[in-house]
Scaffold this motif. Structure first.
Motif, short mmCIF file in Angstrom:
data_model
loop_
_atom_site.label_atom_id
_atom_site.label_comp_id
_atom_site.label_asym_id
_atom_site.label_seq_id
_atom_site.Cartn_x
_atom_site.Cartn_y
_atom_site.Cartn_z
N ILE A 1 74.75 85.01 5.75
CA ILE A 1 75.08 83.60 5.98
C ILE A 1 73.91 82.78 5.48
O ILE A 1 72.77 83.01 5.90
CB ILE A 1 75.36 83.31 7.46
CG1 ILE A 1 76.58 84.11 7.93
CG2 ILE A 1 75.58 81.82 7.68
CD1 ILE A 1 76.87 83.97 9.42
N VAL A 2 74.20 81.83 4.61
CA VAL A 2 73.18 80.94 4.07
C VAL A 2 73.46 79.54 4.61
O VAL A 2 74.50 78.95 4.33
CB VAL A 2 73.18 80.93 2.54
CG1 VAL A 2 72.08 80.00 2.02
CG2 VAL A 2 72.99 82.34 2.00
N HIS A 3 72.52 79.03 5.37
CA HIS A 3 72.68 77.71 5.98
C HIS A 3 72.16 76.62 5.04
O HIS A 3 71.11 76.80 4.41
CB HIS A 3 71.93 77.64 7.30
CG HIS A 3 72.46 78.57 8.34
ND1 HIS A 3 73.62 78.31 9.03
CD2 HIS A 3 71.99 79.75 8.80
CE1 HIS A 3 73.84 79.29 9.88
NE2 HIS A 3 72.87 80.18 9.77
N PRO A 4 72.87 75.51 4.95
CA PRO A 4 72.39 74.41 4.07
C PRO A 4 71.16 73.74 4.66
O PRO A 4 70.86 73.85 5.83
CB PRO A 4 73.59 73.45 4.05
CG PRO A 4 74.39 73.78 5.25
CD PRO A 4 74.17 75.23 5.55
N LEU B 1 69.59 94.59 -3.41
CA LEU B 1 70.25 93.41 -3.97
C LEU B 1 69.38 92.23 -3.59
O LEU B 1 69.30 91.85 -2.42
CB LEU B 1 71.67 93.25 -3.43
CG LEU B 1 72.49 92.12 -4.04
CD1 LEU B 1 72.76 92.40 -5.52
CD2 LEU B 1 73.82 91.96 -3.30
N HIS B 2 68.67 91.70 -4.59
CA HIS B 2 67.76 90.58 -4.36
C HIS B 2 68.54 89.28 -4.57
O HIS B 2 69.24 89.13 -5.58
CB HIS B 2 66.58 90.65 -5.34
CG HIS B 2 65.87 91.97 -5.32
ND1 HIS B 2 64.93 92.30 -4.37
CD2 HIS B 2 65.98 93.05 -6.14
CE1 HIS B 2 64.48 93.52 -4.61
NE2 HIS B 2 65.10 93.99 -5.67
N ILE B 3 68.35 88.36 -3.61
CA ILE B 3 69.02 87.07 -3.72
C ILE B 3 67.92 86.00 -3.80
O ILE B 3 67.14 85.83 -2.85
CB ILE B 3 69.93 86.81 -2.51
CG1 ILE B 3 70.96 87.93 -2.40
CG2 ILE B 3 70.63 85.46 -2.64
CD1 ILE B 3 71.87 87.82 -1.21
N THR B 4 67.87 85.32 -4.93
CA THR B 4 66.83 84.33 -5.19
C THR B 4 67.39 82.93 -4.96
O THR B 4 68.42 82.58 -5.52
CB THR B 4 66.31 84.46 -6.62
OG1 THR B 4 65.82 85.79 -6.83
CG2 THR B 4 65.20 83.46 -6.90
N ALA B 5 66.68 82.17 -4.12
CA ALA B 5 67.06 80.78 -3.83
C ALA B 5 68.55 80.68 -3.52
O ALA B 5 69.29 79.99 -4.25
CB ALA B 5 66.67 79.87 -4.98
N PRO B 6 69.01 81.37 -2.49
CA PRO B 6 70.45 81.39 -2.22
C PRO B 6 71.00 80.02 -1.86
O PRO B 6 70.29 79.15 -1.33
CB PRO B 6 70.58 82.36 -1.04
CG PRO B 6 69.26 82.30 -0.36
CD PRO B 6 68.27 82.12 -1.46
N LYS B 7 72.30 79.87 -2.10
CA LYS B 7 73.04 78.67 -1.75
C LYS B 7 74.11 79.05 -0.72
O LYS B 7 74.48 80.23 -0.62
CB LYS B 7 73.70 78.08 -2.99
CG LYS B 7 72.70 77.63 -4.05
CD LYS B 7 73.42 77.01 -5.24
CE LYS B 7 72.42 76.51 -6.25
NZ LYS B 7 73.08 75.85 -7.42
N PRO B 8 74.63 78.07 0.01
CA PRO B 8 75.67 78.39 1.01
C PRO B 8 76.85 79.16 0.44
O PRO B 8 77.44 80.00 1.14
CB PRO B 8 76.08 77.00 1.51
CG PRO B 8 74.85 76.17 1.36
CD PRO B 8 74.21 76.65 0.09
N GLN C 1 68.05 80.35 5.24
CA GLN C 1 68.16 78.94 4.90
C GLN C 1 68.36 78.83 3.39
O GLN C 1 67.87 79.67 2.62
CB GLN C 1 66.90 78.18 5.31
CG GLN C 1 66.74 77.99 6.81
CD GLN C 1 67.86 77.16 7.41
OE1 GLN C 1 68.53 77.56 8.36
NE2 GLN C 1 68.08 75.98 6.83
N GLU C 2 69.05 77.82 2.99
CA GLU C 2 69.24 77.60 1.55
C GLU C 2 67.88 77.60 0.86
O GLU C 2 66.94 76.94 1.30
CB GLU C 2 69.95 76.26 1.32
CG GLU C 2 70.30 75.99 -0.13
CD GLU C 2 71.18 74.76 -0.29
OE1 GLU C 2 71.49 74.11 0.72
OE2 GLU C 2 71.58 74.48 -1.44
#
Lengths: 116, 112
Positions: free
Chosen positions: B109-112, B73-80, B14-15
Motif C-alpha cells: 500500500i502506497v499512501h499519497p 523487486l525494488h520499487i523506486t519512488a512509488p506512487k499510489p 509513503q509516496e
C-alpha cells in the motif's frame, strides 16, 4: 487483442450442487492452466492443458474436480457436489508456448465461487 | 520440500519512499522466476521473468533482480497506483511436469 476471459465472474452454489466454470484463453495460445486462489494466498496449480491434452492434473484436490479442453481452445472446470471448502477464486491462465515451467502466463479475472 | 517464500507479507510506504520486496526459493535447478502484480478482484498480471543469477529487469519504477537463492523487486519512488499484491512464482517439478508454484505475495500500500 482480447485477453483471457472467464465466466461467470461470480457464482453462488448451494452445497452439493454441480458448477461449471468457463475459460476463453487468448486466441492461439497452446497452454492453458487452472488455479485455485484462497483469500490471502497465492494461486495454487490445479491442472494444465497443452492444446486439447490434459498433461498434468496433479493439483486437482479430489475426484469431484474435472477439467476439459476438447478442441484445444475453450476450457471448462467442473466441480461436482460442491463443498464449502471449494469456495475460492478460480483463475485460468494461458501461454503462447508449450510447457509448464518456463513461460509467462496471462491470467483471466477469475471466477469467485461461494458455496453456501 | 521446495518452497517459495515472500516477505514482508504486507508493506506500507509513503509516496516516494523506495523499498524492496523479497522472494526466496529452495528449488534446485531454477528454471525461471516470475513476478506478477495482482490488483483486488483481478487476475495476476505478468511483470518479469528472470532466468539466471545476476540478471536484472526494469519496468517503470520496478526493478527485479535474481541471486542463486532469492529475488528482489525494488520499487523506486512509488506512487499510489503501485499499490497491489506482488506475487513471485517458480516452476517446481511435480506430477511429471514443472508446476508453477506461487508465494503468498506481498501486499503493498502506497499512501499519497
Amino acid at each position: 487483442g482480447a485477453g483471457v476471459s472467464q465466466s461467470p465472474r461470480y457464482k453462488v452454489a448451494k452445497r452439493g450442487q454441480d458448477v461449471a466454470l468457463r475459460c476463453d484463453p487468448i486466441s492461439g495460445h497452446v497452454s492453458l492452466f487452472w488455479y485455485q486462489q484462497a483469500l490471502g494466498q497465492g494461486p495454487e496449480f490445479l491442472t494444465y492443458f497443452q492444446n486439447e491434452a490434459q498433461l498434468d492434473k496433479s493439483g486437482l484436490p479430489s475426484d469431484r474436480f474435472f477439467a476439459e479442453r476438447p478442441e484445444g481452445s475453450v476450457s471448462t472446470l467442473k466441480i461436482q457436489r460442491t463443498q464449502q471448502e471449494d469456495s475460492a477464486v478460480y483463475l485460468c491462465a494461458s501461454s503462447a508456448a508449450p510447457g509448464t515451467g518456463t513461460y509467462e502466463q496471462y491470467f483471466g479475472p477469475g471466477t469467485r465461487l461461494t458455496v453456501t | 520440500e521446495d518452497q517459495v517464500t515472500q516477505s514482508p507479507e504486507a508493506l506500507r510506504l509513503q509516496e516516494g519512499e523506495s523499498s524492496s520486496l523479497n522472494c526466496s526459493y529452495t528449488v534446485s535447478g531454477l528454471r525461471g522466476l516470475f513476478w506478477y502484480r495482482q490488483d483486488p478482484g483481478k487476475g495476476p498480471e505478468f511483470l518479469f521473468t528472470l532466468y539466471s543469477a545476476g540478471e536484472e529487469k526494469e519496468k517503470e519504477r520496478l526493478k527485479a533482480t535474481l541471486t542463486k537463492k532469492e529475488s528482489f523487486l525494488h520499487i523506486t519512488a512509488p506512487k499510489p497506483e503501485d499499490s497491489a499484491t506482488y506475487l513471485c512464482a517458480v516452476p517446481q517439478i511435480g506430477g511429471g511436469s514443472y508446476i508453477p508454484t506461487f508465494g503468498r505475495g506481498t501486499s503493498l500500500i502506497v499512501h499519497p
